[in-house]
Enzyme design. Structure first.
Site, PDB file in Angstrom:
ATOM      1  N   ASN A  30       0.651  -1.239  -0.008  1.00 30.21           N
ATOM      2  CA  ASN A  30      -0.182   0.105  -0.005  1.00 30.21           C
ATOM      3  C   ASN A  30       0.680   1.295   0.168  1.00 30.21           C
ATOM      4  OD1 ASN A  30       1.133  -0.092   2.452  1.00 30.21           O
ATOM      5  ND2 ASN A  30      -1.172  -0.218   3.805  1.00 30.21           N
ATOM      6  N   ASP A  32       2.990   2.436   2.166  1.00 31.10           N
ATOM      7  CA  ASP A  32       3.521   3.422   3.451  1.00 31.10           C
ATOM      8  C   ASP A  32       4.904   2.957   3.780  1.00 31.10           C
ATOM      9  OD1 ASP A  32       3.284   0.795   4.373  1.00 31.10           O
ATOM     10  OD2 ASP A  32       1.732   1.522   5.689  1.00 31.10           O
ATOM     11  N   ASP A  36       3.505  -5.754   4.568  1.00 29.02           N
ATOM     12  CA  ASP A  36       2.071  -6.214   5.075  1.00 29.02           C
ATOM     13  C   ASP A  36       1.445  -7.421   4.613  1.00 29.02           C
ATOM     14  OD1 ASP A  36       0.891  -5.367   2.479  1.00 29.02           O
ATOM     15  OD2 ASP A  36       1.064  -3.302   3.001  1.00 29.02           O
ATOM     16  N   ASP A 207       7.725 -18.458  20.826  1.00 27.50           N
ATOM     17  CA  ASP A 207       8.595 -17.486  21.061  1.00 27.50           C
ATOM     18  C   ASP A 207       8.943 -17.497  22.524  1.00 27.50           C
ATOM     19  OD1 ASP A 207      10.117 -14.962  20.183  1.00 27.50           O
ATOM     20  OD2 ASP A 207       8.973 -14.181  22.120  1.00 27.50           O
ATOM     21  N   GLU A 269      11.323 -21.896  20.561  1.00 19.68           N
ATOM     22  CA  GLU A 269      12.401 -20.973  20.446  1.00 19.68           C
ATOM     23  C   GLU A 269      13.149 -21.281  21.983  1.00 19.68           C
ATOM     24  OE1 GLU A 269      14.125 -16.469  19.870  1.00 19.68           O
ATOM     25  OE2 GLU A 269      12.257 -16.774  21.070  1.00 19.68           O
TER      26      GLU A 269
END
Length: 533
Positions: A30, A32, A36, A207, A269
């Site tokens: 987009n 910016d 995304d 994570d 992880e």
């Protein structure tokens, strides 16, 4: 079960190659300057063309971005900078239509200070969520409850004037630690997992798994002698702020939930000095996680035969489960910059991809490794990584491995339509995707050949690995499955070396670094081969 602790019938993730995508830096749809979800979807044909089996998408959840998505404000929604839930659904459908599995991050050790759960917990010691985070009173002198230090430097405790207590954060102060000792928190996180599984994801990368639970007694960590310590965190032995035995009980609950969804995948992880021991604990048997990876290759500053061989053999001795390996990710310097030394960059990038893709395990390739990208140079005034800013210049942080993916060598934007959230490094433009697509000798073309070879030879996917005792700096090993045995040979040194093969190769399959025969008596720098025997 076979004697190596895994099912005799391979699951899809055993030996799979999974391509890690860091959404902010992959593709901007987009204009910016921030990548995304729709950008990812637009490039999935490219990802599939590599020959990988799936993608791991780093966090795209709603977040104030203090740690760029690893501080989650809403675990069930997409941050507007990345798009919408509908955009994610389209990404998932497109990936599945191309035969790609989709693994997403789940961050269970902490949340964002903007998370509604934390806001409720902070305002009322007696509320429903009072114990959803780790709170403790100050010592009589007003100091924090104990000596624990955060990974990002400074005490792991921050004072809340609203609650008149300290809260724990093993990472940034904007990332308060969830209290997984609380059954209600576990139930909520399992509900989050169910939300994404119901949407159709194929697995989770978990994570900071060994940070899930702490010592409820809040005992001080003992000191740890570390002459290379940069942060106070490195001066402690992290016995009590992480790695509580009850983590395994929660992982069992998560695995039970996921097994109800069929062939799903979990990879943990696990960092720290006890990572091997903890990875083995978290993946043992059939009731915990499928696999885990550590920072052992990501934190090694030198490429050596003992370093590679030792990590593989240590895992085989310690763990009765399937390993996972990666040489680069979004948290550490890219392998080309970390290990190259005097070796030629392009040849080295090809050799490292060949070595990684020859190992036994589930393999993670970080975006840009198929191009041979070096670590980007990000000037101080463009840094955004809180770790880099806090510890500059002793540690250069993570920005250099997170710069935008170079799709085009033409123009100033690398194929991106606007000024980007991190700057491009000029060294990346000649390595852009469109430039390498036109070059049959490129790192990109070579990596595709590697992945095709791996798919064509099941021994490279799930075969056993056995190292040969050959003189360093050459590393040589076989991969064997059934009647197929492949020999993999790599010169890890910085000079050409003499070479005599201890076993007789039959068919030459792939040359590395200019090697044209499995029978030649010298291996060039970055040279090697894969052959059947």
């Amino acid at each position: 079960m076979s004697n190596d602790g895994v099912s005799s019938v391979s699951e899809w993730w055993q030996g799979a190659v999974i391509y890690q995508i860091y959404p902010r830096s992959f593709c901007d749809s987009n204009g910016d300057g921030v990548g995304d979800l729709n950008g990812i979807t637009s490039k999935l044909d490219y990802v599939a063309s590599l020959g990988v089996d799936g993608i791991w998408v780093s966090p795209f959840f709603k977040s104030p971005m203090h740690d760029f998505g690893y501080d989650v404000a809403d675990f069930r929604d997409v941050d507007p900078v990345f798009g919408t839930l509908e955009d994610f659904d389209r990404l998932l459908a497109k990936a599945h239509s191309l035969g790609l599995k989709v693994v997403i991050d789940q961050v269970y050790s902490h949340a964002s200070m903007d998370c509604e759960w934390f806001q409720e917990s902070k305002k009322d010691k007696n509320g429903d969520k009072a114990d959803w985070f780790v709170w403790a009173d100050a010592k009589p002198d007003g100091s924090p409850p104990n000596n624990w230090q955060s990974v990002f430097a400074g005490p792991a405790w921050t004072w809340s004037a609203a609650r008149k207590q300290y809260y724990l954060h093993n990472f940034l102060s904007e990332q308060p630690d969830l209290n997984l000792h609380n059954p209600a928190v576990q139930e909520e996180l399992l509900s989050v997992a169910r939300f994404w599984l119901d949407r159709g994801v194929d697995g989770f990368r978990l994570d900071a798994t060994n940070f899930y639970m702490h010592d409820p007694e809040l005992r001080d960590n003992p000191p740890y002698k570390n002459g290379n310590a940069v942060r106070p965190f490195d001066m402690q032995d992290q016995i009590y702020n992480q790695s509580h035995p009850d983590i395994e009980k929660f992982l069992t609950r998560l695995r039970t939930l996921m097994d109800g969804y069929g062939a799903k995948f979990t990879v943990a992880e696990v960092g720290g000095r006890r990572s091997l021991e903890e990875m083995a604990a978290y993946t043992k048997g059939n009731q915990l996680l499928h696999t885990a990876y550590s920072f052992i290759f990501l934190e090694e500053e030198e490429l050596t035969v003992p370093g590679i061989r030792g990590a593989i053999e240590d895992w085989d001795r310690a763990a009765d489960s399937w390993p996972s390996w990666t040489f680069s990710n979004h948290d550490r310097r890219r392998v080309v910059s970390r290990w190259k030394r005097s070796r030629p960059a392009e040849a080295f990038a090809k050799a490292m991809n060949a070595l990684l893709l020859s190992l036994k395990g589930t393999i993670f390739i970080y975006q840009g490794e198929e191009l041979g990208l070096p670590q980007a140079d990000v000037p101080y005034d463009r840094l955004v990584d809180p770790e880099a800013i806090k510890n500059w210049p002793e540690t250069l942080g993570r920005d250099g491995c997170r710069t935008p993916m170079p799709w085009s060598c033409e123009g100033a934007g690398g194929g991106w339509p606007a000024e980007t959230w991190l700057p491009f490094d000029a060294a990346h433009f000649p390595l852009a995707v469109n430039a390498q697509e036109e070059d049959p000798a490129s790192t990109l073309a070579f990596t595709r050949d590697l992945l095709a070879l791996r798919k064509a030879h099941p021994a490279l996917v799930t075969g056993e690995i056995n190292f040969l005792d050959v003189p360093e700096p050459v590393i040589a090993f076989t991969r064997t499955l059934g009647n197929e045995t492949l020999l993999c040979v790599f010169n890890l040194g910085e000079e050409q070396v003499a070479w005599t093969c201890p076993i007789t190769p039959q068919k030459f399959l792939l040359g590395i670094g200019g090697v044209e025969s499995a029978h030649q008596n010298r291996l060039p720098v970055c040279g090697g081969f894969i052959a059947s025997v």
